[in-house]
Enzyme design. Structure first.
Site, PDB file in Angstrom:
ATOM      1  N   SER B 124      37.441  15.538  -6.822  1.00  0.00           N
ATOM      2  CA  SER B 124      37.069  16.604  -7.131  1.00  0.00           C
ATOM      3  C   SER B 124      35.265  16.590  -7.328  1.00  0.00           C
ATOM      4  O   SER B 124      35.085  17.116  -6.279  1.00  0.00           O
ATOM      5  CB  SER B 124      37.048  16.902  -9.223  1.00  0.00           C
ATOM      6  OG  SER B 124      37.077  17.753  -9.334  1.00  0.00           O
ATOM      7  N   HIS B 165      41.239  20.412  -5.019  1.00  0.00           N
ATOM      8  CA  HIS B 165      42.554  20.887  -6.055  1.00  0.00           C
ATOM      9  C   HIS B 165      43.271  22.157  -5.385  1.00  0.00           C
ATOM     10  O   HIS B 165      43.310  23.114  -5.355  1.00  0.00           O
ATOM     11  CB  HIS B 165      42.213  21.234  -6.887  1.00  0.00           C
ATOM     12  CG  HIS B 165      41.002  20.638  -7.919  1.00  0.00           C
ATOM     13  ND1 HIS B 165      41.684  19.789  -8.593  1.00  0.00           N
ATOM     14  CD2 HIS B 165      40.004  20.219  -8.455  1.00  0.00           C
ATOM     15  CE1 HIS B 165      41.180  18.603  -9.539  1.00  0.00           C
ATOM     16  NE2 HIS B 165      39.600  19.332  -9.328  1.00  0.00           N
ATOM     17  N   GLU B 192      45.701  17.366  -4.186  1.00  0.00           N
ATOM     18  CA  GLU B 192      45.112  17.074  -5.634  1.00  0.00           C
ATOM     19  C   GLU B 192      45.771  15.565  -5.340  1.00  0.00           C
ATOM     20  O   GLU B 192      47.023  16.130  -4.709  1.00  0.00           O
ATOM     21  CB  GLU B 192      45.729  17.623  -7.000  1.00  0.00           C
ATOM     22  CG  GLU B 192      44.921  18.016  -7.225  1.00  0.00           C
ATOM     23  CD  GLU B 192      45.304  18.996  -8.845  1.00  0.00           C
ATOM     24  OE1 GLU B 192      45.903  18.825  -9.266  1.00  0.00           O
ATOM     25  OE2 GLU B 192      44.854  19.497  -9.185  1.00  0.00           O
TER      26      GLU B 192
END
Lengths: 295, 295
Positions: B124, B165, B192
């Protein structure tokens, strides 16, 4: 396909609806609204009849097609033949194909569009049904065979897959999934309040958003496993906002070639409905031919 | 860039975390977890220290970097030099650059990665900061200049923009916006539970999703108005799931070239930490060179 089609990605603002009325003849326009995409057509009919009337069309009526019997009625054909613009509202694109597909009304619409005697408009489901292949569902994250469900559209535009509400609903994954499975179809994702105006082999983008075009015919490799992510290498993507054009058979953007007002015929000069629709009796639609400079 | 980087698009499942431990040396791994992307690092530290310990690493510790003073501490350098794997957790990528950018720890990380003496992992925000240019915000429908905000990353991977994401948050619009503005940067959108393992000039996709690569260097025309939709014609897009590879400088997918277990060195054979990090003293990382057949 010689006709003129205004294909709207949903949530059309005034600019696009005004343009539809102009294309249908402005103050001479005779517009028919078809809300066959929904089981409860009253609201969509009332809104569009009211709007097109306010925008100055000479006559606007709603044609209620609740069944295939309605679509085969001689009265339906008479209403369609008298129109200069026919507009399909939103809902479920499968209701449109179920009610109209293969009926007398379907055949007549094809004739009228091919002859150039009407402009056919559609928004949302009314846009999806115009394509050779409709996206009828799917979504979810990822590019997979399960991310998209398709079915044959009414084929007013051969060789394309049309998705709508495109940026607003984040639908690129399902469009990529569709063209990975069917790379012979050009994927067109039309944003809300955005349209393509197809005239012959070329379309122009109108409205406030953009049209995303995915050309997987250019892909160097595609692998679609029964489950899990698809591999897609070398697809082309174009994002075209208002004023930009695209050639459908050449699959090439005419980016930078903005529309010019003088390219549009004045409303009074637009092709008029002809009494014999077959054979292309109407004047040639404007802008149908390849132009130098469309690169 | 010769080092090994495991760049995860968020929400890493066991397969990716196991792989990180293996890359760091398996039962010999000495892993350092850095949760500098969040002001409340305790939970991320505890989760990752617990997980990497369960997965059999020899030692796992959290390195708390709450300030630039922490990042310049000699003790920090000692901890980093002792590691075989360094893992950045998620949060806000700007916290990572604010705390680390230009510090002694930043320089040392660059050295250790270049020397091949550590594997650097990040998920992330910890993925975003590895790129030359980070996407730090944006979104909303449409491809526009306002749809994306960028800032310089810590540049472990030159020439790329990384978004995470990716499918889950429908971020293609902002990646397209970013590469339209900066077509010299290759856009990588990582789903993800999906990662790229960079080894030299090549990366391999791992995990359950896919990596979407947008190459606007191929674009034939780009027009970015101050407001409203961007026009982008002729960009290339590749969607690559696990096992597929990509060459960064050649900007070409090695689709169909799946990874093979025998290409990975056994954990005991992996490059060991060297005491003098500059000068590339470690063994050459596996798979770093161009291979025939990577087409």
């Amino acid at each position: 396909m010689d006709g003129r089609l205004l294909i709207i990605g949903g949530a059309a603002g005034p600019e696009l609806l005004v343009r539809f009325v102009e294309l249908a003849g402005g103050r001479s326009a005779r517009i028919v609204v078809i809300a066959a995409a929904t089981e409860s057509p009253e609201a969509a009919e009332a809104f569009h009849v009211g709007t097109f009337t306010e925008l100055g069309a000479a006559s606007v009526c709603a044609l209620r097609l609740a069944s295939r019997a309605d679509a085969n009625e001689p009265g339906t054909a008479a209403v369609l033949r008298d129109a200069t613009g026919i507009f399909f509202t939103g809902g479920d694109q499968r209701r449109i194909t179920t009610v109209l597909g293969g009926t007398a009304a379907d055949s007549l619409l094809q004739e009228l569009v091919a002859a150039g005697s009407v402009v056919l408009g559609g928004t949302s489901a009314g846009a999806a049904m115009m394509s050779a292949t409709m996206i009828i569902g799917g979504g979810g994250p990822g590019v997979t065979a399960a991310s998209v469900h398709t079915g044959p559209g009414l084929e007013f535009v051969p060789g394309v897959l049309i998705d709508q509400h495109f940026a607003q609903r984040g639908r690129l994954n399902r469009l990529l999934s569709a063209v990975a499975l069917y790379p012979h179809e050009l994927g067109l994702g039309i944003d809300e309040d955005t349209a393509i105006l197809i005239d012959g082999d070329r379309f122009e983008v109108l409205g406030s958003g953009a049209v995303t075009i995915v050309d997987a015919g250019a892909a160097t490799d595609i692998q679609v496993p029964p489950e899990g992510p698809i591999a897609l290498a070398g697809a082309l993507v174009h994002v075209l906002p208002a004023g930009h054009t695209f050639h459908l058979t050449g699959r090439r953007p005419g980016i930078g070639e903005h529309s010019h007002e003088d390219r549009e015929p004045a409303p009074s000069a637009r092709p008029q409905r002809v009494s014999v629709p077959a054979g292309g009796g109407g004047p040639a639609p404007s802008g149908g031919a390849d132009r130098p400079g469309d690169l």
